[in-house]
Design a protein around this motif. Structure first.
Motif, PDB file in Angstrom:
ATOM      1  N   VAL A  47      -2.208   6.057  -4.748  1.00 56.92           N
ATOM      2  CA  VAL A  47      -2.329   6.447  -6.137  1.00 56.92           C
ATOM      3  C   VAL A  47      -2.623   8.092  -6.154  1.00 56.92           C
ATOM      4  CG1 VAL A  47      -3.753   6.334  -8.291  1.00 56.92           C
ATOM      5  CG2 VAL A  47      -3.235   4.326  -6.887  1.00 56.92           C
ATOM      6  N   THR A  48      -1.783   8.537  -7.098  1.00 60.78           N
ATOM      7  CA  THR A  48      -1.563  10.184  -7.237  1.00 60.78           C
ATOM      8  C   THR A  48      -2.158  10.527  -8.501  1.00 60.78           C
ATOM      9  OG1 THR A  48       0.470  10.184  -8.119  1.00 60.78           O
ATOM     10  CG2 THR A  48       0.349  10.469  -5.716  1.00 60.78           C
ATOM     11  N   ALA A  49      -2.843  11.975  -8.587  1.00 63.86           N
ATOM     12  CA  ALA A  49      -3.530  12.396  -9.923  1.00 63.86           C
ATOM     13  C   ALA A  49      -2.555  12.408 -11.019  1.00 63.86           C
ATOM     14  CB  ALA A  49      -4.174  13.435  -9.723  1.00 63.86           C
ATOM     15  N   PRO A  81      -4.431  -0.066 -18.268  1.00 64.15           N
ATOM     16  CA  PRO A  81      -5.855   0.272 -17.853  1.00 64.15           C
ATOM     17  C   PRO A  81      -5.961   0.236 -16.322  1.00 64.15           C
ATOM     18  CG  PRO A  81      -5.862  -0.844 -19.781  1.00 64.15           C
ATOM     19  CD  PRO A  81      -4.697  -1.341 -19.300  1.00 64.15           C
ATOM     20  N   VAL A  82      -6.564   1.175 -15.694  1.00 61.39           N
ATOM     21  CA  VAL A  82      -6.824   1.058 -14.217  1.00 61.39           C
ATOM     22  C   VAL A  82      -8.243   0.581 -14.183  1.00 61.39           C
ATOM     23  CG1 VAL A  82      -6.940   2.492 -12.157  1.00 61.39           C
ATOM     24  CG2 VAL A  82      -5.212   3.007 -13.772  1.00 61.39           C
ATOM     25  N   ARG A  83      -8.697  -0.258 -13.207  1.00 61.83           N
ATOM     26  CA  ARG A  83      -9.741  -0.828 -13.028  1.00 61.83           C
ATOM     27  C   ARG A  83     -10.254  -0.420 -11.515  1.00 61.83           C
ATOM     28  NH1 ARG A  83      -6.729  -4.274 -14.771  1.00 61.83           N
ATOM     29  NH2 ARG A  83      -6.617  -5.406 -16.576  1.00 61.83           N
ATOM     30  N   ALA A  84     -11.507   0.169 -11.319  1.00 65.33           N
ATOM     31  CA  ALA A  84     -12.037   0.626  -9.958  1.00 65.33           C
ATOM     32  C   ALA A  84     -11.486  -0.357  -9.144  1.00 65.33           C
ATOM     33  CB  ALA A  84     -13.163   1.027 -10.283  1.00 65.33           C
ATOM     34  N   THR A  85     -11.865  -2.058  -9.295  1.00 65.65           N
ATOM     35  CA  THR A  85     -11.955  -2.913  -8.426  1.00 65.65           C
ATOM     36  C   THR A  85     -10.388  -3.195  -7.895  1.00 65.65           C
ATOM     37  OG1 THR A  85     -11.477  -4.676 -10.242  1.00 65.65           O
ATOM     38  CG2 THR A  85     -13.362  -4.184  -9.379  1.00 65.65           C
ATOM     39  N   GLU A  86      -9.450  -2.488  -8.599  1.00 64.28           N
ATOM     40  CA  GLU A  86      -8.008  -2.850  -8.276  1.00 64.28           C
ATOM     41  C   GLU A  86      -7.616  -1.606  -7.448  1.00 64.28           C
ATOM     42  OE1 GLU A  86      -5.836  -3.762 -11.652  1.00 64.28           O
ATOM     43  OE2 GLU A  86      -6.683  -5.876 -11.675  1.00 64.28           O
ATOM     44  N   THR A  87      -8.477  -0.615  -6.623  1.00 66.96           N
ATOM     45  CA  THR A  87      -7.887   0.336  -5.941  1.00 66.96           C
ATOM     46  C   THR A  87      -8.758   0.383  -4.800  1.00 66.96           C
ATOM     47  OG1 THR A  87      -9.191   2.041  -7.242  1.00 66.96           O
ATOM     48  CG2 THR A  87      -6.944   1.840  -8.055  1.00 66.96           C
ATOM     49  N   ALA A 142      -7.422   9.701  -6.950  1.00 66.05           N
ATOM     50  CA  ALA A 142      -6.159  10.137  -6.584  1.00 66.05           C
ATOM     51  C   ALA A 142      -6.344   9.698  -4.702  1.00 66.05           C
ATOM     52  CB  ALA A 142      -6.009  11.492  -6.618  1.00 66.05           C
ATOM     53  N   GLY A 143      -5.449   9.306  -4.135  1.00 68.28           N
ATOM     54  CA  GLY A 143      -5.378   9.096  -2.633  1.00 68.28           C
ATOM     55  C   GLY A 143      -5.728   7.596  -2.176  1.00 68.28           C
ATOM     56  N   SER A 144      -6.351   6.787  -3.393  1.00 72.48           N
ATOM     57  CA  SER A 144      -6.619   5.524  -3.111  1.00 72.48           C
ATOM     58  C   SER A 144      -5.616   4.872  -3.022  1.00 72.48           C
ATOM     59  CB  SER A 144      -7.663   5.199  -3.937  1.00 72.48           C
ATOM     60  OG  SER A 144      -7.217   5.068  -5.250  1.00 72.48           O
ATOM     61  N   GLN A 176     -12.514   2.601   2.665  1.00 66.14           N
ATOM     62  CA  GLN A 176     -12.754   1.038   2.428  1.00 66.14           C
ATOM     63  C   GLN A 176     -11.662   0.296   3.305  1.00 66.14           C
ATOM     64  OE1 GLN A 176     -12.484   0.949  -1.508  1.00 66.14           O
ATOM     65  NE2 GLN A 176     -14.690   0.784  -1.795  1.00 66.14           N
ATOM     66  N   ALA A 177     -10.568   1.052   3.848  1.00 62.00           N
ATOM     67  CA  ALA A 177      -9.547   0.279   4.526  1.00 62.00           C
ATOM     68  C   ALA A 177     -10.064   0.060   6.013  1.00 62.00           C
ATOM     69  CB  ALA A 177      -8.204   0.975   4.463  1.00 62.00           C
ATOM     70  N   PRO A 178      -9.532  -1.216   6.559  1.00 57.62           N
ATOM     71  CA  PRO A 178      -9.815  -1.335   7.840  1.00 57.62           C
ATOM     72  C   PRO A 178      -9.138  -0.352   8.865  1.00 57.62           C
ATOM     73  CG  PRO A 178      -8.433  -3.123   7.056  1.00 57.62           C
ATOM     74  CD  PRO A 178      -8.788  -2.150   6.066  1.00 57.62           C
TER      75      PRO A 178
END
Length: 136
Positions: free
Chosen positions: A56-58, A102-108, A89-91, A113-115
């Protein structure tokens, strides 16, 4: 007979004049209706389509006015997180977003957080889970 014609003609003229008066709208008009104000909040939405797993970019995000009554608590609101466009941005998108959604914080997911390589993760396939080491 002439008297009857005059009476009918008089009644017709009065009825026609009354109809013209009512049709012209000169009677009592109702007061103008008050403008209804709708409570709104600014919600972070996808400016363009964002695919699953895409970074995701700004530039792909924007603030949009949204009715407060229909804005879920899961939505990212400007008054709660004013710097959310730079924070997200960057997620990585965990779900695809359509432009205007709408963007939800749980969907990024952010990179931290990535392994990581060599980290043990749990993989679930067909209801059976097994520990696996991530190999890239």
């Amino acid at each position: 007979m002439i008297t009857a014609r005059i009476v009918v003609l008089t009644i017709a003229l009065i009825a026609g004049g009354l109809a013209a008066y009512l049709a012209s709208g000169l009677g009592d008009k109702p007061p103008p209706a008050e403008a209804i104000t709708l409570q709104t909040v600014d919600v972070l939405v996808a400016k363009s389509d964002i695919g699953l797993g895409q970074t995701v970019t700004a530039e792909a995000l924007q603030w949009q006015t949204w009715p407060a009554a229909t804005a879920s608590n899961n939505f990212i609101r400007r008054n709660d997180r004013p710097g959310a466009t730079t924070q997200i941005a960057g997620s990585i998108a965990r779900a695809p977003f359509i432009a205007g959604e709408p963007v939800r914080a749980t969907e990024t997911r952010s990179d931290d957080q990535a392994p990581k390589r060599g980290e043990t993760i749990k993989v679930v396939r067909y209801g059976v889970s097994s520990p696996t080491t991530l190999q890239k």
